[in-house]
Design a protein around this motif. Structure first.
Motif, PDB file in Angstrom:
ATOM      1  N   GLY A 150       0.815  -1.181  -0.048  1.00 31.84           N
ATOM      2  CA  GLY A 150      -0.262   0.039  -0.024  1.00 31.84           C
ATOM      3  C   GLY A 150       0.797   1.127   0.037  1.00 31.84           C
ATOM      4  N   LYS A 151       2.103   1.191  -0.503  1.00 33.41           N
ATOM      5  CA  LYS A 151       2.749   2.182  -0.294  1.00 33.41           C
ATOM      6  C   LYS A 151       3.496   2.776  -1.803  1.00 33.41           C
ATOM      7  CE  LYS A 151       7.403   0.258   0.152  1.00 33.41           C
ATOM      8  NZ  LYS A 151       8.261   1.196  -0.914  1.00 33.41           N
ATOM      9  N   ASP A 152       3.728   1.938  -2.721  1.00 37.42           N
ATOM     10  CA  ASP A 152       4.255   2.593  -4.051  1.00 37.42           C
ATOM     11  C   ASP A 152       3.209   2.753  -5.148  1.00 37.42           C
ATOM     12  OD1 ASP A 152       6.918   2.081  -2.959  1.00 37.42           O
ATOM     13  OD2 ASP A 152       6.656  -0.153  -3.368  1.00 37.42           O
ATOM     14  N   ARG A 153       2.596   1.437  -5.624  1.00 39.15           N
ATOM     15  CA  ARG A 153       1.644   1.761  -6.668  1.00 39.15           C
ATOM     16  C   ARG A 153       0.419   2.406  -6.058  1.00 39.15           C
ATOM     17  NH1 ARG A 153       1.995  -4.549  -8.183  1.00 39.15           N
ATOM     18  NH2 ARG A 153       2.184  -4.617  -5.925  1.00 39.15           N
ATOM     19  N   THR A 154       0.122   2.139  -4.884  1.00 38.84           N
ATOM     20  CA  THR A 154      -1.059   2.895  -4.138  1.00 38.84           C
ATOM     21  C   THR A 154      -0.687   4.341  -3.936  1.00 38.84           C
ATOM     22  OG1 THR A 154      -1.733   0.952  -3.160  1.00 38.84           O
ATOM     23  CG2 THR A 154      -2.401   2.989  -2.272  1.00 38.84           C
ATOM     24  N   GLY A 155       0.590   4.594  -3.666  1.00 33.13           N
ATOM     25  CA  GLY A 155       0.953   5.990  -3.529  1.00 33.13           C
ATOM     26  C   GLY A 155       1.001   6.982  -4.448  1.00 33.13           C
ATOM     27  N   LEU A 156       1.356   6.347  -5.732  1.00 33.62           N
ATOM     28  CA  LEU A 156       1.429   6.949  -6.959  1.00 33.62           C
ATOM     29  C   LEU A 156       0.064   7.569  -7.468  1.00 33.62           C
ATOM     30  CD1 LEU A 156       3.969   4.962  -9.136  1.00 33.62           C
ATOM     31  CD2 LEU A 156       4.299   7.103  -7.545  1.00 33.62           C
ATOM     32  N   VAL A 157      -1.037   6.470  -7.260  1.00 32.36           N
ATOM     33  CA  VAL A 157      -2.410   6.718  -7.665  1.00 32.36           C
ATOM     34  C   VAL A 157      -2.863   7.985  -6.587  1.00 32.36           C
ATOM     35  CG1 VAL A 157      -4.929   5.898  -7.483  1.00 32.36           C
ATOM     36  CG2 VAL A 157      -2.964   4.485  -8.747  1.00 32.36           C
ATOM     37  N   ALA A 158      -2.674   7.786  -5.365  1.00 33.39           N
ATOM     38  CA  ALA A 158      -2.972   8.906  -4.355  1.00 33.39           C
ATOM     39  C   ALA A 158      -2.292  10.235  -4.849  1.00 33.39           C
ATOM     40  CB  ALA A 158      -2.730   8.382  -3.050  1.00 33.39           C
ATOM     41  N   ALA A 159      -1.277  10.173  -5.223  1.00 39.86           N
ATOM     42  CA  ALA A 159      -0.348  11.310  -5.451  1.00 39.86           C
ATOM     43  C   ALA A 159      -1.075  11.837  -6.589  1.00 39.86           C
ATOM     44  CB  ALA A 159       0.895  11.295  -5.668  1.00 39.86           C
ATOM     45  N   ALA A 160      -1.167  10.950  -7.554  1.00 40.18           N
ATOM     46  CA  ALA A 160      -1.929  11.760  -8.907  1.00 40.18           C
ATOM     47  C   ALA A 160      -3.370  12.552  -8.668  1.00 40.18           C
ATOM     48  CB  ALA A 160      -2.330  10.460  -9.888  1.00 40.18           C
ATOM     49  N   LEU A 161      -4.096  11.514  -7.715  1.00 40.60           N
ATOM     50  CA  LEU A 161      -5.627  12.251  -7.343  1.00 40.60           C
ATOM     51  C   LEU A 161      -5.386  13.517  -6.655  1.00 40.60           C
ATOM     52  CD1 LEU A 161      -8.461  11.739  -6.727  1.00 40.60           C
ATOM     53  CD2 LEU A 161      -7.731  10.421  -4.512  1.00 40.60           C
ATOM     54  N   LEU A 162      -4.500  13.494  -5.534  1.00 43.72           N
ATOM     55  CA  LEU A 162      -4.370  14.789  -4.548  1.00 43.72           C
ATOM     56  C   LEU A 162      -3.756  15.881  -5.541  1.00 43.72           C
ATOM     57  CD1 LEU A 162      -3.156  13.161  -1.316  1.00 43.72           C
ATOM     58  CD2 LEU A 162      -5.453  13.935  -1.946  1.00 43.72           C
ATOM     59  N   SER A 163      -3.153  15.606  -6.599  1.00 42.57           N
ATOM     60  CA  SER A 163      -2.526  16.592  -7.335  1.00 42.57           C
ATOM     61  C   SER A 163      -3.703  17.356  -8.359  1.00 42.57           C
ATOM     62  CB  SER A 163      -1.381  16.231  -8.435  1.00 42.57           C
ATOM     63  OG  SER A 163      -0.311  15.572  -7.718  1.00 42.57           O
ATOM     64  N   VAL A 164      -4.432  16.681  -8.838  1.00 42.63           N
ATOM     65  CA  VAL A 164      -5.551  16.983  -9.539  1.00 42.63           C
ATOM     66  C   VAL A 164      -6.675  17.885  -8.555  1.00 42.63           C
ATOM     67  CG1 VAL A 164      -7.659  16.434 -10.992  1.00 42.63           C
ATOM     68  CG2 VAL A 164      -5.523  15.074 -11.346  1.00 42.63           C
ATOM     69  N   LEU A 165      -6.900  17.339  -7.470  1.00 43.17           N
ATOM     70  CA  LEU A 165      -7.584  18.124  -6.499  1.00 43.17           C
ATOM     71  C   LEU A 165      -6.880  19.478  -5.977  1.00 43.17           C
ATOM     72  CD1 LEU A 165      -9.011  15.172  -4.339  1.00 43.17           C
ATOM     73  CD2 LEU A 165     -10.004  16.399  -6.324  1.00 43.17           C
ATOM     74  N   GLY A 166      -5.626  19.709  -6.407  1.00 38.60           N
ATOM     75  CA  GLY A 166      -4.996  21.105  -5.903  1.00 38.60           C
ATOM     76  C   GLY A 166      -4.221  20.908  -4.547  1.00 38.60           C
ATOM     77  N   VAL A 167      -3.964  19.668  -4.054  1.00 38.38           N
ATOM     78  CA  VAL A 167      -3.234  19.487  -2.839  1.00 38.38           C
ATOM     79  C   VAL A 167      -1.920  19.748  -2.994  1.00 38.38           C
ATOM     80  CG1 VAL A 167      -2.693  18.097  -0.951  1.00 38.38           C
ATOM     81  CG2 VAL A 167      -4.739  18.054  -1.932  1.00 38.38           C
ATOM     82  N   ASP A 168      -1.176  20.858  -2.130  1.00 39.46           N
ATOM     83  CA  ASP A 168       0.154  21.102  -2.143  1.00 39.46           C
ATOM     84  C   ASP A 168       1.111  19.986  -2.223  1.00 39.46           C
ATOM     85  OD1 ASP A 168       2.198  23.496  -1.705  1.00 39.46           O
ATOM     86  OD2 ASP A 168       2.845  22.006  -0.344  1.00 39.46           O
ATOM     87  N   GLU A 169       2.165  20.189  -2.944  1.00 43.23           N
ATOM     88  CA  GLU A 169       3.151  18.819  -3.142  1.00 43.23           C
ATOM     89  C   GLU A 169       3.563  18.397  -1.645  1.00 43.23           C
ATOM     90  OE1 GLU A 169       6.163  20.014  -5.916  1.00 43.23           O
ATOM     91  OE2 GLU A 169       4.822  19.602  -7.472  1.00 43.23           O
ATOM     92  N   THR A 170       4.245  19.377  -0.747  1.00 50.09           N
ATOM     93  CA  THR A 170       4.396  19.101   0.637  1.00 50.09           C
ATOM     94  C   THR A 170       3.493  18.276   1.269  1.00 50.09           C
ATOM     95  OG1 THR A 170       5.591  21.183   0.711  1.00 50.09           O
ATOM     96  CG2 THR A 170       5.424  19.986   2.706  1.00 50.09           C
ATOM     97  N   ASP A 171       2.175  18.461   1.167  1.00 49.37           N
ATOM     98  CA  ASP A 171       1.114  17.822   1.885  1.00 49.37           C
ATOM     99  C   ASP A 171       1.016  16.399   1.137  1.00 49.37           C
ATOM    100  OD1 ASP A 171       0.579  19.420   3.841  1.00 49.37           O
ATOM    101  OD2 ASP A 171      -1.184  20.432   2.992  1.00 49.37           O
ATOM    102  N   ILE A 172       1.261  16.102  -0.247  1.00 49.93           N
ATOM    103  CA  ILE A 172       1.243  14.934  -0.909  1.00 49.93           C
ATOM    104  C   ILE A 172       2.105  14.282  -0.493  1.00 49.93           C
ATOM    105  CG2 ILE A 172       1.360  13.873  -3.382  1.00 49.93           C
ATOM    106  CD1 ILE A 172       0.026  16.488  -4.393  1.00 49.93           C
ATOM    107  N   ALA A 173       3.466  14.658  -0.221  1.00 45.35           N
ATOM    108  CA  ALA A 173       4.487  13.643   0.183  1.00 45.35           C
ATOM    109  C   ALA A 173       4.325  13.474   1.767  1.00 45.35           C
ATOM    110  CB  ALA A 173       5.689  14.695   0.277  1.00 45.35           C
ATOM    111  N   ARG A 174       3.428  14.222   2.423  1.00 45.14           N
ATOM    112  CA  ARG A 174       3.285  13.841   3.911  1.00 45.14           C
ATOM    113  C   ARG A 174       2.288  12.744   3.768  1.00 45.14           C
ATOM    114  NH1 ARG A 174       0.717  18.784   6.488  1.00 45.14           N
ATOM    115  NH2 ARG A 174       0.600  17.314   8.389  1.00 45.14           N
ATOM    116  N   GLU A 175       1.234  12.743   3.188  1.00 41.68           N
ATOM    117  CA  GLU A 175       0.341  11.702   2.907  1.00 41.68           C
ATOM    118  C   GLU A 175       0.935  10.423   2.523  1.00 41.68           C
ATOM    119  OE1 GLU A 175      -2.721   9.046   1.950  1.00 41.68           O
ATOM    120  OE2 GLU A 175      -1.126   9.836   0.293  1.00 41.68           O
ATOM    121  N   TYR A 176       1.855  10.482   1.697  1.00 37.53           N
ATOM    122  CA  TYR A 176       2.720   9.482   1.157  1.00 37.53           C
ATOM    123  C   TYR A 176       3.522   8.932   2.233  1.00 37.53           C
ATOM    124  CZ  TYR A 176       6.855   7.272  -0.964  1.00 37.53           C
ATOM    125  OH  TYR A 176       8.133   6.326  -0.965  1.00 37.53           O
TER     126      TYR A 176
END
Length: 245
Positions: A150-176
């Protein structure tokens, strides 16, 4: 030792799912926030108990399960059982198998470079799984997506999703980076129930690895939103309408 009381609030307790958490709650664009209770991520769902299925389906309301793994991984670790009211989606996130690369999983700072190289390649090779996962999420029904840890492939989909939603990159990294907690929980269960291996595999999610991945994707495509558009995903407005408030 990490306990439920010390876990970040995003985590959800389950019997045999150790990296289960809500992807919502983050600050997004234009002063909005990502809705909670709509999108979840986790490690392997092949060991779920009846109580876990009840949690996911009846309490969390999950209507879609997205499995990002290779089908051959099901032979080893199982898959989510057929369940009334839940649509199962197999979107293999294509990539070169890490075990075929011929390099040991590095430790320390070298792990960041290793992960950034793997992740940026996975985004390119596995773009269809990213697009198809976002298409399902954009329907607006509660969904969970997962791989093995639940960290790599899942993390990439989560990062793509949050990017589209306009979440800051720092928070995307924190979520990961939160997956470090889930991995620690899984290791504790493994050590108690299966036994601790002689050598520990390199499972870690340093925030810097995601930040460097996002920077590389920005350099390649202009932005993560541009990358997602390049996959063929055209439901960004619907996704934001469904998941921002």
């Amino acid at each position: 030792m990490t306990t439920l009381d010390t876990l970040p609030q995003q985590f959800i307790e389950a019997d045999k799912v150790f990296n289960l958490r809500d992807v919502g709650g983050w600050e997004a664009a234009d002063g909005k926030k990502v809705r909670t209770g709509r999108v979840f991520r986790s490690d392997n769902l092949g060991m779920v108990t009846e109580a876990d299925v009840d949690l996911l389906v009846n309490r969390l309301g999950v209507r879609h399960v997205i499995d990002l793994r290779r089908a051959e991984e099901w032979d080893v670790a199982g898959r989510f059982p057929e369940t009334a009211g839940v649509e199962f989606h197999h979107f293999e996130l294509l990539h070169v198998k890490w075990e075929n690369i011929g390099r040991e999983y590095p430790s320390g700072p070298d792990a960041v470079t290793f992960l950034r190289q793997r992740y940026s390649g996975m985004y390119e090779a596995g773009y269809q799984a990213v697009r198809d996962s976002l298409d399902v999420i954009a329907r607006g029904e509660p969904v969970i997506f997962h791989c093995m840890a639940g960290k790599d492939r899942t993390g990439l989909v989560a990062a793509a999703l949050l990017s589209v939603l306009g979440v800051d990159e720092t928070d995307i990294a924190r979520e990961y980076e939160l997956s470090n907690f889930g991995i620690a929980r899984w290791r504790a269960w493994r050590d108690a129930n299966i036994g601790k291996p002689a050598t520990e595999s390199g499972l870690t999610t340093p925030a810097e690895a995601m930040l460097e991945t996002l920077a590389e994707m920005n350099a390649r495509f202009g932005s993560m939103r541009d990358y997602v558009a390049a996959t063929g995903f055209d439901q960004a407005d619907a996704l934001r309408e469904q998941l921002l408030h």
